[in-house]
Design an enzyme around this catalytic site. Structure first.
Site, PDB file in Angstrom:
ATOM      1  N   ASP A 180     -10.117   9.886  -6.895  1.00  0.00           N
ATOM      2  CA  ASP A 180      -9.491   8.870  -6.055  1.00  0.00           C
ATOM      3  C   ASP A 180      -9.233   7.616  -6.891  1.00  0.00           C
ATOM      4  OD1 ASP A 180      -8.449   7.728  -3.792  1.00  0.00           O
ATOM      5  OD2 ASP A 180     -10.397   7.097  -2.993  1.00  0.00           O
ATOM      6  N   TYR A 219      -7.091   3.600  -7.179  1.00  0.00           N
ATOM      7  CA  TYR A 219      -7.262   2.261  -6.597  1.00  0.00           C
ATOM      8  C   TYR A 219      -6.015   1.466  -6.987  1.00  0.00           C
ATOM      9  CZ  TYR A 219     -10.383  -1.808  -5.571  1.00  0.00           C
ATOM     10  OH  TYR A 219     -10.997  -2.924  -5.052  1.00  0.00           O
ATOM     11  N   HIS A 225      -4.390  -4.133  -2.038  1.00  0.00           N
ATOM     12  CA  HIS A 225      -5.694  -3.629  -1.576  1.00  0.00           C
ATOM     13  C   HIS A 225      -6.803  -4.100  -2.509  1.00  0.00           C
ATOM     14  CE1 HIS A 225      -8.760  -0.910  -0.021  1.00  0.00           C
ATOM     15  NE2 HIS A 225      -8.957  -0.462  -1.249  1.00  0.00           N
ATOM     16  N   ARG A 230     -16.537  -9.382  -3.535  1.00  0.00           N
ATOM     17  CA  ARG A 230     -17.055 -10.267  -4.584  1.00  0.00           C
ATOM     18  C   ARG A 230     -16.540 -11.685  -4.372  1.00  0.00           C
ATOM     19  NH1 ARG A 230     -15.265  -5.772  -6.967  1.00  0.00           N
ATOM     20  NH2 ARG A 230     -13.316  -6.783  -7.508  1.00  0.00           N
ATOM     21  N   GLU A 279      -9.182   4.823   4.899  1.00  0.00           N
ATOM     22  CA  GLU A 279      -8.273   4.390   3.841  1.00  0.00           C
ATOM     23  C   GLU A 279      -7.064   5.321   3.892  1.00  0.00           C
ATOM     24  OE1 GLU A 279     -10.479   4.057   0.127  1.00  0.00           O
ATOM     25  OE2 GLU A 279     -11.181   2.058   0.733  1.00  0.00           O
ATOM     26  N   GLU A 309      -4.037   6.966   2.405  1.00  0.00           N
ATOM     27  CA  GLU A 309      -3.656   7.225   1.018  1.00  0.00           C
ATOM     28  C   GLU A 309      -2.665   8.387   0.940  1.00  0.00           C
ATOM     29  OE1 GLU A 309      -6.830   7.340  -1.801  1.00  0.00           O
ATOM     30  OE2 GLU A 309      -8.123   6.013  -0.607  1.00  0.00           O
ATOM     31  N   ASP A 335      -9.304   8.611   3.290  1.00  0.00           N
ATOM     32  CA  ASP A 335     -10.558   8.495   2.535  1.00  0.00           C
ATOM     33  C   ASP A 335     -11.533   7.660   3.367  1.00  0.00           C
ATOM     34  OD1 ASP A 335     -12.520   8.280   0.591  1.00  0.00           O
ATOM     35  OD2 ASP A 335     -11.518   6.625  -0.431  1.00  0.00           O
ATOM     36  N   ARG A 374     -18.390   1.106   4.797  1.00  0.00           N
ATOM     37  CA  ARG A 374     -18.367  -0.119   3.984  1.00  0.00           C
ATOM     38  C   ARG A 374     -19.756  -0.685   3.724  1.00  0.00           C
ATOM     39  NH1 ARG A 374     -13.707   0.679   1.659  1.00  0.00           N
ATOM     40  NH2 ARG A 374     -11.956   0.723   3.112  1.00  0.00           N
ATOM     41  N   GLN A 425     -21.331   1.550   1.118  1.00  0.00           N
ATOM     42  CA  GLN A 425     -20.586   1.340  -0.130  1.00  0.00           C
ATOM     43  C   GLN A 425     -20.971   0.022  -0.811  1.00  0.00           C
ATOM     44  OE1 GLN A 425     -16.353   1.076   0.577  1.00  0.00           O
ATOM     45  NE2 GLN A 425     -15.835   0.728  -1.574  1.00  0.00           N
ATOM     46  N   LYS A 465     -18.568   7.287   0.465  1.00  0.00           N
ATOM     47  CA  LYS A 465     -17.256   7.945   0.492  1.00  0.00           C
ATOM     48  C   LYS A 465     -17.370   9.464   0.628  1.00  0.00           C
ATOM     49  CE  LYS A 465     -14.575   4.403  -1.029  1.00  0.00           C
ATOM     50  NZ  LYS A 465     -13.281   4.014  -0.472  1.00  0.00           N
ATOM     51  N   THR A 490     -13.479  13.552   3.444  1.00  0.00           N
ATOM     52  CA  THR A 490     -12.142  13.076   3.083  1.00  0.00           C
ATOM     53  C   THR A 490     -11.156  14.008   3.768  1.00  0.00           C
ATOM     54  OG1 THR A 490     -12.972  12.411   0.906  1.00  0.00           O
ATOM     55  CG2 THR A 490     -10.576  12.538   1.174  1.00  0.00           C
ATOM     56  N   GLU A 528      -9.523  -4.715   5.547  1.00  0.00           N
ATOM     57  CA  GLU A 528      -8.500  -5.706   5.204  1.00  0.00           C
ATOM     58  C   GLU A 528      -7.775  -6.187   6.458  1.00  0.00           C
ATOM     59  OE1 GLU A 528      -5.951  -4.288   1.730  1.00  0.00           O
ATOM     60  OE2 GLU A 528      -7.096  -2.516   2.295  1.00  0.00           O
TER      61      GLU A 528
HETATM   62 CA    CA Z   1      -9.997   5.384  -1.538  1.00  0.00          CA
END
Ligand code: CA
Length: 411
Positions: free
Chosen positions: A122, A124, A129, A138, A195, A197, A229, A233, A236, A249, A253, A357
């Site tokens: 996977d 990114y 995103h 962060r 997610e 994707e 995906d 959170r 994670q 994760k 999936t 998000e």
């Molecule tokens: Ca992903």
């Protein structure tokens, strides 16, 4: 000119003659898993047609297989040949008598995982995103890590828990620790997310020790599917430092049951966004006349309400760059390997491919049609991701859907 079919296909069908995606199906009366090709609202059994027409035994075996893997392994010349055959069968009235008995209404079939997933990677690749997640995970630091515009960041996921659309997803349990908590606690994830994707399915293998250059992308990649995906959170955020995603994760999936051939996306190719950092030569597609940006429009529905419309064309890194990067150290790929794009998020509100998000960490919950609000996914919720891309002559290439309903955690 759009080729006509003896099938009565509406010109705006997402599964028209220019698409012809592959899956694996069974029917209530026949539990043998076999390859199917979606056309209009029906599913064609190409193995049965090939046998009835007395085609080459090797080809019949490929098309009658229980999964797409033998066809994936056969390579591009065979993919081209099979696609030409399918098109001829569905357009030339001479084939009608042989083909028609092997069409089943799509509503009557069960669809299965279309290929045995080899390695699952996977990426990114959405700058929007990665920037949003950087702010959220962060706070106070640069949102993009220093490597982000130099290489497509990815991680190896868990192929054994890739499931087909419609498979329920059990809420994962695990360790979570919010920054304000004194110690971690154990229990069901409180921040289960999605997610949206796009996944790329590898066909022809590469040789161990040999990189796959950008120009060889279409020799190795067979087609494209949709991926959800699922991401816990809270699990994670606590576990990912310093080695990246793991149990947050790996519990599930989801993938769509139809694999759209790369050939069906010739009219969807677009230039990727301008890159503001010069890539190293093995990733440099700036002089390519046809780089592998793809104009795929996604839609995310939560309990029937459209909550987001992520634009795949906005992705910073293309799948060709991802394959080139994934193999540049000599790692090989095999038939059935799956690599996903990373969450597709655009620059505007309403184009985010993940709830974290969209709801900004739950601070601005999204409202559904029934008046309820969501920060993250709740037990019983169903998430459905669909997508379309432009085909020739104003036609539409549909990807179908990847759907999943969340079940409560198991004690
Ligand atoms: Ca992903």
């Amino acid at each position: 000119m759009t080729t006509a079919s003896w099938l009565d296909l509406p010109s705006d069908s997402p599964f028209g003659l220019h698409n012809l995606p592959y899956g694996v199906f069974t029917t209530p009366g026949d539990e043998r898993r076999r390859i199917g090709v979606a056309v209009g609202d029906q599913v064609l059994d190409p193995g049965a047609v090939a046998a009835e027409l007395g085609l080459d035994a090797e080809l019949v075996t490929l098309l009658a297989a229980r999964s797409l893997n033998p066809l994936l392994a056969a390579g591009r010349p065979t993919w081209t040949l099979v696609r030409a055959q399918l098109t001829a069968w569905l357009t030339d009235p001479a084939f009608r008598a042989a083909v028609e008995p092997h069409l089943t209404p799509r509503a009557e079939v069960a669809l299965h995982l279309p290929f045995e997933v080899g390695d699952y990677v996977d990426f990114y690749a959405s700058e929007h995103h990665a920037t949003n997640l950087g702010h959220l995970f962060r706070p106070g630091s640069e949102p993009l890590t220093p490597n982000w515009k130099h290489l497509p960041i990815g991680y190896h996921g868990r192929s054994g828990t890739v499931v087909v659309s419609g498979t329920p997803v059990v809420r994962p349990q695990g360790q979570r620790k919010a920054p304000a908590d004194a110690a971690p606690s154990f229990g069901p994830s409180r921040r289960l997310d999605i997610e949206a994707e796009v996944g790329f399915v590898v066909g022809a293998p590469s040789e161990l020790g040999t990189a796959v250059p950008l120009a060889d992308f279409a020799e190795h990649v067979f087609g494209v599917c949709l991926v959800n995906d699922w991401s816990a959170r809270d699990i994670q955020a606590w576990e990912y430092v310093p080695l990246g995603p793991f149990l947050g994760k790996s519990f599930a999936t989801s993938v769509s049951p139809w694999v759209v051939p790369l050939d069906a996306l010739a009219h969807a190719r677009v230039a990727p966004p301008a890159r503001d950092v010069e890539p190293l030569p093995y990733l440099d597609d700036r002089d390519d006349k046809e780089p592998w940006g793809l104009d795929i429009a996604l839609e995310v529905r939560l309990n029937g309400t459209v909550v987001s419309r992520p634009p795949f064309a906005a992705m910073y890194w293309t799948a060709a760059q991802q394959l080139a990067h994934m193999t540049v150290n000599g790692a090989s790929v095999r038939p059935g390997d799956l690599f996903a794009s990373g969450t597709v998020s655009g620059p505007e509100r309403g184009t985010e491919g993940a709830l974290i998000e969209l709801t900004w960490n739950g601070e601005r919950p999204t409202t559904l049609a029934d008046g309820t609000t969501r920060a993250f996914v709740e037990d019983g919720d169903e998430v459905v991701i669909t997508a379309t891309a432009p085909g020739p002559d104003g036609t539409v290439i549909g990807f179908g859907e990847v759907a999943g309903r969340v079940l409560p955690a198991r004690a």
